[in-house]
Scaffold this active site. Structure first.
Site, short mmCIF file in Angstrom:
data_model
loop_
_atom_site.label_atom_id
_atom_site.label_comp_id
_atom_site.label_asym_id
_atom_site.label_seq_id
_atom_site.Cartn_x
_atom_site.Cartn_y
_atom_site.Cartn_z
N ARG A 155 -5.49 2.00 3.56
CA ARG A 155 -4.73 1.32 4.60
C ARG A 155 -4.99 1.99 5.96
O ARG A 155 -5.37 3.15 6.02
CB ARG A 155 -3.23 1.36 4.30
CG ARG A 155 -2.83 0.72 2.98
CD ARG A 155 -1.34 0.89 2.75
NE ARG A 155 -0.90 0.26 1.51
CZ ARG A 155 -0.82 0.87 0.32
NH1 ARG A 155 -1.15 2.15 0.23
NH2 ARG A 155 -0.41 0.23 -0.74
N LYS A 179 2.08 4.84 0.43
CA LYS A 179 3.48 4.44 0.58
C LYS A 179 4.37 5.32 -0.30
O LYS A 179 3.99 5.69 -1.41
CB LYS A 179 3.65 2.97 0.19
CG LYS A 179 3.02 2.01 1.20
CD LYS A 179 3.32 0.57 0.87
CE LYS A 179 2.77 -0.36 1.94
NZ LYS A 179 3.06 -1.78 1.64
N HIS A 250 -7.34 -4.44 8.30
CA HIS A 250 -6.94 -4.85 6.95
C HIS A 250 -8.00 -5.72 6.30
O HIS A 250 -8.10 -5.78 5.07
CB HIS A 250 -5.60 -5.59 7.01
CG HIS A 250 -4.72 -5.31 5.84
ND1 HIS A 250 -4.24 -4.04 5.55
CD2 HIS A 250 -4.24 -6.11 4.85
CE1 HIS A 250 -3.50 -4.09 4.45
NE2 HIS A 250 -3.49 -5.33 4.01
N ARG A 253 -10.18 -3.67 4.19
CA ARG A 253 -9.53 -3.34 2.92
C ARG A 253 -9.69 -4.50 1.93
O ARG A 253 -10.03 -4.30 0.76
CB ARG A 253 -8.05 -3.05 3.17
CG ARG A 253 -7.20 -2.74 1.93
CD ARG A 253 -5.83 -2.26 2.40
NE ARG A 253 -4.79 -2.31 1.39
CZ ARG A 253 -4.54 -1.34 0.52
NH1 ARG A 253 -5.30 -0.26 0.49
NH2 ARG A 253 -3.54 -1.45 -0.34
N HIS A 276 -1.76 0.29 -4.99
CA HIS A 276 -0.74 -0.71 -5.27
C HIS A 276 0.19 -0.21 -6.37
O HIS A 276 -0.26 0.23 -7.42
CB HIS A 276 -1.37 -2.03 -5.72
CG HIS A 276 -1.94 -2.83 -4.61
ND1 HIS A 276 -2.92 -3.78 -4.80
CD2 HIS A 276 -1.70 -2.83 -3.27
CE1 HIS A 276 -3.25 -4.33 -3.65
NE2 HIS A 276 -2.52 -3.77 -2.71
N TYR A 285 -6.77 -10.71 -5.68
CA TYR A 285 -8.22 -10.63 -5.44
C TYR A 285 -9.03 -11.31 -6.54
O TYR A 285 -10.17 -11.68 -6.33
CB TYR A 285 -8.65 -9.17 -5.29
CG TYR A 285 -8.05 -8.53 -4.07
CD1 TYR A 285 -8.50 -8.86 -2.80
CD2 TYR A 285 -7.00 -7.62 -4.17
CE1 TYR A 285 -7.94 -8.31 -1.67
CE2 TYR A 285 -6.43 -7.06 -3.05
CZ TYR A 285 -6.89 -7.41 -1.80
OH TYR A 285 -6.33 -6.87 -0.68
#
Length: 305
Positions: A155, A179, A250, A253, A276, A285
């Protein structure tokens, strides 16, 4: 005024909770705060003198708020995000005994179609990565940034936070803080490795320095590069090779994830690369290739339409 203070105080407690205990990013916490401040204003006006605290709020009031957002022209995706904020908030209120029952659990989320992420195919990616002018420092830095984005799928916030000590040159690995402050190791190839070394040499960055907390990517005055600078630089390159409304870092990515899936990578491996928490975030995807096949069929087959 006293009534408004009760709602403001509970909201302030919740924002403090998601920032400090749940480790939500500053950006996410601000989005929650914005959504819930607006919701607070609505319920105070909607219930009027009948509202004393959050116990007065029922599922009908929440539905009316969402209906108001639709009337104002908000998309199902935006309304769903607002409801997600409300549900998280009321869950917190219930868990902290601020309310006796949670009315938000009875409110259904609007159906939203999955939006396929924008990506760049291999040929255009080669053109994009050749655009930076490597005869000057900024060009070398841009080249290293884009190569690392495409090589790892990290990210934008993760790339900005990288320090010199996060790069393991002997094993071609970077340590990424994602995250929730979760760390993961992500491999990268020799093309990105060369680009990083070339950039470091031009900027006078010593990768053998004892100060491992030095920022990896710097501005021309030696400070950690900003999110805005990277966005502006990469957008400038992207507009030279593609068009669209959702241009930005992004897209690199998404392009990384798409290339991995298209070339046979296991979806769980891609999930690990991207950081994720849920496999459902990665599964989008796997829909890109079938969608492209269906599009080609409709265009070229006599009975395609």
């Amino acid at each position: 005024i006293l009534m408004a203070n009760i709602f403001d105080d509970r909201l302030r407690d919740f924002i403090k909770y998601i920032r400090n205990e749940r480790q939500y990013s500053h950006h996410t916490a601000k989005a929650y705060e914005k959504d819930l401040t607006e919701f607070n204003r609505f319920i105070i006006e909607y219930y009027g003198d009948d509202i004393l605290d959050y116990n007065s709020v029922d599922k009908l009031g929440i539905r009316h708020y969402l209906g108001k957002k639709f009337e104002e022209g908000a998309s199902p995706r935006t309304v769903a995000r607002r409801l997600a904020s409300i549900k998280s908030f009321f869950k917190y209120l219930f868990q902290t005994n601020s309310i006796k029952k949670n009315p938000s659990i009875h409110v259904k989320t609007p159906k939203i179609g999955k939006k396929l992420p924008s990506f760049i195919n291999d040929n255009i990616m080669d053109s994009l990565l050749s655009l930076p002018d490597r005869s000057n420092p900024k060009g070398l830095r841009d080249k290293a940034i884009m190569e690392l984005f495409y090589a790892t799928g990290i990210r934008l916030s993760e790339l900005v936070d990288l320090n010199v000590g996060d790069i393991n040159f002997s094993q071609n690995l970077i340590r990424v803080r994602g995250k929730g402050n979760k760390e993961r190791l992500v491999p990268f190839g020799n093309t990105a490795l060369t680009a990083i070394k070339d950039y470091g040499a031009k900027y006078g960055i010593s990768f053998k320095s004892q100060d491992n907390q030095l920022p990896l990517f710097c501005s021309v005055i030696g400070k950690r590069i900003s999110v805005r600078t990277i966005q502006n630089r990469i957008n400038g390159y992207l507009t030279q090779v593609t068009v669209g409304e959702r241009l930005g870092p992004h897209m690199l990515r998404h392009s990384f994830a798409t290339a991995m899936i298209d070339h046979g990578a296991d979806i769980r491996a891609v999930q690990e690369f991207l950081g994720h928490a849920s496999l459902s975030s990665t599964q989008i995807y796997t829909h890109i290739k079938p969608e492209k096949i269906k599009e080609a069929f409709k265009k070229s087959h006599p009975h395609g339409s």
